[in-house]
Design a protein around this motif. Structure first.
Motif, PDB file in Angstrom:
ATOM      1  N   MET A  19      29.289  30.383  33.722  1.00  0.00           N
ATOM      2  CA  MET A  19      30.174  31.550  33.609  1.00  0.00           C
ATOM      3  C   MET A  19      31.280  31.452  34.667  1.00  0.00           C
ATOM      4  O   MET A  19      31.012  31.149  35.817  1.00  0.00           O
ATOM      5  CB  MET A  19      29.364  32.828  33.828  1.00  0.00           C
ATOM      6  N   THR A  20      32.516  31.663  34.232  1.00  0.00           N
ATOM      7  CA  THR A  20      33.639  31.539  35.149  1.00  0.00           C
ATOM      8  C   THR A  20      33.818  32.835  35.943  1.00  0.00           C
ATOM      9  O   THR A  20      33.789  33.924  35.387  1.00  0.00           O
ATOM     10  CB  THR A  20      34.930  31.230  34.360  1.00  0.00           C
ATOM     11  N   VAL A  21      33.989  32.678  37.237  1.00  0.00           N
ATOM     12  CA  VAL A  21      34.201  33.818  38.131  1.00  0.00           C
ATOM     13  C   VAL A  21      35.706  34.011  38.301  1.00  0.00           C
ATOM     14  O   VAL A  21      36.468  33.042  38.281  1.00  0.00           O
ATOM     15  CB  VAL A  21      33.529  33.520  39.492  1.00  0.00           C
ATOM     16  N   GLN A  22      36.141  35.258  38.436  1.00  0.00           N
ATOM     17  CA  GLN A  22      37.570  35.537  38.611  1.00  0.00           C
ATOM     18  C   GLN A  22      37.920  35.644  40.091  1.00  0.00           C
ATOM     19  O   GLN A  22      37.126  36.163  40.880  1.00  0.00           O
ATOM     20  CB  GLN A  22      37.940  36.870  37.946  1.00  0.00           C
ATOM     21  N   ILE A  23      39.104  35.170  40.460  1.00  0.00           N
ATOM     22  CA  ILE A  23      39.621  35.391  41.813  1.00  0.00           C
ATOM     23  C   ILE A  23      40.818  36.323  41.694  1.00  0.00           C
ATOM     24  O   ILE A  23      41.742  36.049  40.910  1.00  0.00           O
ATOM     25  CB  ILE A  23      40.042  34.061  42.471  1.00  0.00           C
ATOM     26  N   ASP A  24      40.784  37.413  42.444  1.00  0.00           N
ATOM     27  CA  ASP A  24      41.870  38.392  42.387  1.00  0.00           C
ATOM     28  C   ASP A  24      42.786  38.193  43.601  1.00  0.00           C
ATOM     29  O   ASP A  24      42.415  38.548  44.723  1.00  0.00           O
ATOM     30  CB  ASP A  24      41.269  39.806  42.399  1.00  0.00           C
ATOM     31  N   PRO A  25      43.987  37.627  43.398  1.00  0.00           N
ATOM     32  CA  PRO A  25      44.885  37.368  44.538  1.00  0.00           C
ATOM     33  C   PRO A  25      45.195  38.617  45.355  1.00  0.00           C
ATOM     34  O   PRO A  25      45.481  38.519  46.553  1.00  0.00           O
ATOM     35  CB  PRO A  25      46.154  36.818  43.864  1.00  0.00           C
ATOM     36  N   ALA A  26      45.106  39.796  44.735  1.00  0.00           N
ATOM     37  CA  ALA A  26      45.436  41.034  45.449  1.00  0.00           C
ATOM     38  C   ALA A  26      44.433  41.337  46.558  1.00  0.00           C
ATOM     39  O   ALA A  26      44.713  42.128  47.465  1.00  0.00           O
ATOM     40  CB  ALA A  26      45.496  42.197  44.465  1.00  0.00           C
ATOM     41  N   ARG A  27      43.255  40.704  46.483  1.00  0.00           N
ATOM     42  CA  ARG A  27      42.242  40.938  47.529  1.00  0.00           C
ATOM     43  C   ARG A  27      42.538  40.171  48.817  1.00  0.00           C
ATOM     44  O   ARG A  27      41.859  40.344  49.824  1.00  0.00           O
ATOM     45  CB  ARG A  27      40.853  40.499  47.012  1.00  0.00           C
ATOM     46  N   PHE A  28      43.559  39.308  48.761  1.00  0.00           N
ATOM     47  CA  PHE A  28      43.848  38.443  49.909  1.00  0.00           C
ATOM     48  C   PHE A  28      45.133  38.899  50.589  1.00  0.00           C
ATOM     49  O   PHE A  28      46.153  39.103  49.930  1.00  0.00           O
ATOM     50  CB  PHE A  28      43.981  36.986  49.442  1.00  0.00           C
ATOM     51  N   GLY A  29      45.087  39.062  51.906  1.00  0.00           N
ATOM     52  CA  GLY A  29      46.261  39.518  52.647  1.00  0.00           C
ATOM     53  C   GLY A  29      46.926  38.404  53.448  1.00  0.00           C
ATOM     54  O   GLY A  29      48.153  38.318  53.505  1.00  0.00           O
ATOM     55  N   ASN A  30      46.116  37.553  54.057  1.00  0.00           N
ATOM     56  CA  ASN A  30      46.670  36.475  54.897  1.00  0.00           C
ATOM     57  C   ASN A  30      46.892  35.183  54.124  1.00  0.00           C
ATOM     58  O   ASN A  30      47.533  34.265  54.626  1.00  0.00           O
ATOM     59  CB  ASN A  30      45.751  36.186  56.079  1.00  0.00           C
ATOM     60  N   LEU A  31      46.332  35.122  52.923  1.00  0.00           N
ATOM     61  CA  LEU A  31      46.565  33.980  52.036  1.00  0.00           C
ATOM     62  C   LEU A  31      47.362  34.465  50.843  1.00  0.00           C
ATOM     63  O   LEU A  31      47.030  35.492  50.242  1.00  0.00           O
ATOM     64  CB  LEU A  31      45.242  33.390  51.529  1.00  0.00           C
ATOM     65  N   ASP A  32      48.398  33.703  50.505  1.00  0.00           N
ATOM     66  CA  ASP A  32      49.143  33.986  49.283  1.00  0.00           C
ATOM     67  C   ASP A  32      48.624  33.034  48.209  1.00  0.00           C
ATOM     68  O   ASP A  32      48.604  31.815  48.428  1.00  0.00           O
ATOM     69  CB  ASP A  32      50.642  33.758  49.551  1.00  0.00           C
ATOM     70  N   LEU A  33      48.165  33.575  47.090  1.00  0.00           N
ATOM     71  CA  LEU A  33      47.547  32.745  46.039  1.00  0.00           C
ATOM     72  C   LEU A  33      48.399  32.779  44.780  1.00  0.00           C
ATOM     73  O   LEU A  33      48.714  33.862  44.278  1.00  0.00           O
ATOM     74  CB  LEU A  33      46.145  33.258  45.685  1.00  0.00           C
ATOM     75  N   VAL A  34      48.749  31.596  44.277  1.00  0.00           N
ATOM     76  CA  VAL A  34      49.511  31.517  43.026  1.00  0.00           C
ATOM     77  C   VAL A  34      48.799  30.538  42.102  1.00  0.00           C
ATOM     78  O   VAL A  34      48.578  29.372  42.458  1.00  0.00           O
ATOM     79  CB  VAL A  34      50.962  31.048  43.269  1.00  0.00           C
ATOM     80  N   ALA A  35      48.447  31.037  40.901  1.00  0.00           N
ATOM     81  CA  ALA A  35      47.757  30.198  39.908  1.00  0.00           C
ATOM     82  C   ALA A  35      48.767  29.648  38.912  1.00  0.00           C
ATOM     83  O   ALA A  35      49.609  30.391  38.413  1.00  0.00           O
ATOM     84  CB  ALA A  35      46.718  31.033  39.175  1.00  0.00           C
ATOM     85  N   HIS A  36      48.699  28.364  38.640  1.00  0.00           N
ATOM     86  CA  HIS A  36      49.566  27.749  37.633  1.00  0.00           C
ATOM     87  C   HIS A  36      48.763  27.487  36.358  1.00  0.00           C
ATOM     88  O   HIS A  36      47.532  27.396  36.401  1.00  0.00           O
ATOM     89  CB  HIS A  36      50.163  26.442  38.168  1.00  0.00           C
ATOM     90  N   ASP A  37      49.481  27.326  35.245  1.00  0.00           N
ATOM     91  CA  ASP A  37      48.829  27.184  33.938  1.00  0.00           C
ATOM     92  C   ASP A  37      47.903  25.976  33.858  1.00  0.00           C
ATOM     93  O   ASP A  37      46.912  25.999  33.127  1.00  0.00           O
ATOM     94  CB  ASP A  37      49.886  27.024  32.823  1.00  0.00           C
ATOM     95  N   ASP A  38      48.231  24.901  34.590  1.00  0.00           N
ATOM     96  CA  ASP A  38      47.433  23.684  34.492  1.00  0.00           C
ATOM     97  C   ASP A  38      46.196  23.724  35.386  1.00  0.00           C
ATOM     98  O   ASP A  38      45.552  22.700  35.609  1.00  0.00           O
ATOM     99  CB  ASP A  38      48.292  22.452  34.829  1.00  0.00           C
TER     100      ASP A  38
END
Ligand code: 1HE
Length: 268
Positions: free
Chosen positions: A1-20
């Protein structure tokens, strides 16, 4: 089962997901030269603990601003006036974060620039591939600060450059940069342009491999380095038994057999 990562939960890390499936994780405290405070370490623990189960194919680790990372947040450390036990437990969280990076099985490509120093070098050395640009320099200034490494440098930096060079870096504050840094193994790539662009190119290539194969490459090799040669050979055989018979590999093997797959050629 795939777990989700919510970028909004991170303040000191900026997270950007790309399509690939490539995620760009940026240390995002440029005003503090991305110094690692306790919160940043917790966010690294959370991200890298989850990434292997979140379907992430590869990670590019970068720093905002002109520097990759200035190491331990010295101001927080000064203000917190920590006890030995408190700092020991903090170091264990650093190890948790960096071990999840190194052993998690997801390729991590570090895009380096400017200062990669102290704990910043400890962080970079937990990545699987390091790309430096012309501004990048490496140092372990702990000796001059009255400190010692606590984020795994005695293992990973010594592994990269050797014990004698690491001791010299710490005793004398020696800085490595340019081609010499590549020759020593501090980075595998040196680019005249953007290390981020090159890191993205490498991450996209790695992301095309099967996830189980990347898991073996990015977790198995590190584990096997910790074993006796006899046990490592056994573990390698077991891992290869699983990876080299995976159903998803059959179409790649078929493409080689029917001559439609690309051949390995020397660089032109
Ligand atoms: C920091 C830190 C930091 C910058 N902790 N705040 N690490 C070091 O010994 C490196 C210390 N830093 C530096 O040598 C320089 O800051 C840099 C070479 C990285 C960048 O120089 P520069 O001229 O661009 O910036 P700056 O003016 O020195 O600093 C800008 C701001 O970043 C300033 O904050 P401000 O609020 O006064 O604007 C600095 O205080 C802040 N800053 N570096 C906290 N490291 C698990 S053990 C690990 C042991 C270690 O990592 S030892 C730390 C080694």
């Amino acid at each position: 089962m795939t777990v989700q990562i919510d970028p909004a939960r991170f303040g000191n890390l900026d997270l950007v997901a790309h399509d690939d499936g490539v995620w760009v994780v940026t240390l995002n405290r440029p005003n503090k030269r991305n110094a690692l405070d306790a919160q940043s370490i917790e966010e690294l623990v959370e991200f890298f603990s989850t990434a292997p189960r979140a379907g992430i194919r590869a990670v590019v680790l970068a720093g905002a601003g002109d520097h990759f990372c200035a190491g331990l947040d010295l101001v927080e450390h000064h203000d917190a006036d920590r006890s030995p036990a408190e700092f020991m437990h903090l170091c264990l969280r650093w190890h948790e974060a960096f071990n999840k990076m190194e052993y998690g099985g997801v390729p991590v490509i570090a895009a380096l620039k400017g200062a990669v120093v102290g704990g910043g070098l400890e962080l970079a050395s937990a990545a699987h591939v390091r790309v430096m640009d012309e501004s990048t320099y490496f140092a372990l200034p702990e000796g001059q600060r009255g400190l010692f490494t606590g984020g795994g440098a005695t293992i990973r930096v010594a592994d990269l450059v050797g014990k004698a060079r690491m001791i010299d870096m710490m005793l004398t504050g020696r800085v490595y940069q340019g081609q010499e840094a590549v020759d020593l193994g501090l980075a595998q790539y040196r680019v005249e342009g953007s290390s981020l662009d090159k890191a993205m190119e490498l991450a996209r290539k790695a992301a095309q491999n099967l996830p189980l194969t990347n898991f073996a490459i990015c977790s198995g090799i590190s584990h096997m380095q910790n074993m006796s040669a006899l046990d490592a050979a056994y573990a390698e055989a077991v891992l290869a038994g699983v990876v080299n018979t995976q159903p998803d590999a059959r179409s790649r093997l078929a493409a080689f057999a029917d001559k439609s797959a690309a051949r390995v050629r020397p660089n032109s």
